[in-house]
Write a protein that holds these residues in place. Structure first.
Motif, short mmCIF file in Angstrom:
data_model
loop_
_atom_site.label_atom_id
_atom_site.label_comp_id
_atom_site.label_asym_id
_atom_site.label_seq_id
_atom_site.Cartn_x
_atom_site.Cartn_y
_atom_site.Cartn_z
N PRO A 46 -17.48 37.99 -40.70
CA PRO A 46 -16.72 37.74 -39.46
C PRO A 46 -16.60 38.98 -38.59
N PHE B 35 -11.19 34.74 -44.04
CA PHE B 35 -12.37 34.22 -43.36
C PHE B 35 -13.66 34.75 -43.99
N PHE C 274 -16.45 31.98 -44.65
CA PHE C 274 -17.75 32.06 -43.98
C PHE C 274 -18.87 32.32 -44.98
#
Length: 355
Positions: free
Chosen positions: A50, A201, A205
């Motif tokens: 990210p 995240f 991800f």
């Protein structure tokens, strides 16, 4: 403590330091070989990391040892953050797990690597017998380069990944790191608030990126580099064999739980220097008991470590550590600006085209 889609995040502010320690745990659904590809291919980190701007491999001393340079996008009002890291793997797949350890790489060492690569590419020899005499790696030049690129070097003192095979065919991953993002202008309360909502995240991800189709670039990398991925596949099969055997004997340790954070930290930090990879720390993880004594557990032990959460303990990550002070007016203003900037950044990252 934050939870999002089965991904849990623990974080805390360290005493006498601007650093944050964060721990992210969660399941990994795709096959382990595909997860390995996402972690191994540094130049493709933009597929899952990210807020990543650039990622490049500086040097590869050995097959599973890489030195990398990563630049992370910051909100519009801040300069980007760059990280120099020395990463290497510790093979424990015969015990059902893999450690990927990370320690900070000195910025001067990274510049020396770039200079050596440049001289080799141009067919030149260094004019300096001692690399430290080169003015290109002087502190003044390094500061000038940072200002020119509008970046700030963040500190990642230690960290890593623990990838563990489970009896149900699933894989569990834990990420632990001690990070100083060099954001002195942001209050600790606000920084903790942001960290608790962003760190997870990485695992979300990564999970998504590892679920790639057969025609993906990652799959082509796997097929064309059997020297690496063939070996990894052999180790995965060895891990599956260990899991089946340990599960049949009732000796398999339970899935990672929050109070085992100290166990992960000790495992990662026991490999913080490469010469010590083969020491006894590879075979056992230390647990700090209430009276300060050390107790060792092996991965194949039938009695797995159970760590109780003690409200006065400073050696574990637990909920009482994260009681945040009430933000003052300046923090609230900064919070509003940060939320807007992060929202714009996340939106632009989400709509960016990807192959």
């Amino acid at each position: 403590i934050r939870e999002y889609i089965n991904v849990k995040t623990w974080f805390r502010e360290e005493d006498k330091s601007n650093a944050l320690t964060f721990l992210v745990t969660g399941p990994i659904d795709p096959p382990l070989i595909q997860l390995a590809a996402c972690l191994y291919e540094v130049d493709m980190y933009d597929k899952w990391f990210p807020f990543l701007k650039t990622a490049r491999q500086l040097e590869e001393p050995s097959r599973f040892h890489k030195k990398v340079h990563i630049v992370i996008k910051a909100p519009l009002i801040l300069w980007n953050r760059e990280i120099y890291a020395d990463c290497y793997g510790v093979n424990r797949m015969e015990q059902g797990e893999l450690l990927i350890c990370l320690r900070q790489l000195d910025e001067k060492e990274a510049f020396k690597i770039d200079i050596r690569k440049r001289n080799k590419r141009e067919g030149k020899r260094s004019r300096y017998e001692n690399e430290d005499d080169n003015p290109e790696i002087s502190e003044a030049n390094l500061e000038s380069q940072r200002r020119k690129r509008r970046v700030v070097t963040a500190d990642v003192m230690w960290g890593g990944f623990r990838i563990q095979k489970l009896p149900n065919g699933k894989t569990s991953m834990s990420m632990l790191a001690n990070v100083d993002p060099k954001l002195e202008v942001v209050s600790p309360a606000l920084l903790n608030w942001i960290a608790g909502r962003l760190f997870h995240f990485m695992l979300v991800f990564l999970n998504k990126a590892a679920s790639f189709p057969p025609e993906h670039d990652y799959q082509r990398r796997i097929e064309t580099n059997q020297k690496v991925y063939g070996y990894i596949q052999e180790q995965i099969e060895a891990a599956d064999k260990f899991i089946r055997s340990a599960d049949a004997k009732g000796q398999f340790a339970p899935q990672f739980v929050p109070t085992q954070a100290a166990d992960v930290k000790n495992r990662l930090r026991s490999h913080s220097t490469i010469p010590n990879r083969k020491n006894s720390g590879i075979r056992g993880a230390a647990d700090v008991t209430g009276n300060g004594k050390m107790r060792a557990y092996t991965a194949g032990s039938a009695r797995s470590p159970r760590m109780r959460v003690r409200t006065r303990s400073t050696t574990r990550l637990h909920s009482t550590t994260f009681v945040l002070p009430k933000p003052d007016r300046d923090s609230v203003r900064t919070l509003i600006v940060m939320i807007v900037c992060i929202g714009v950044l996340m939106f632009s990252w989400a709509i960016a085209p990807r192959s």
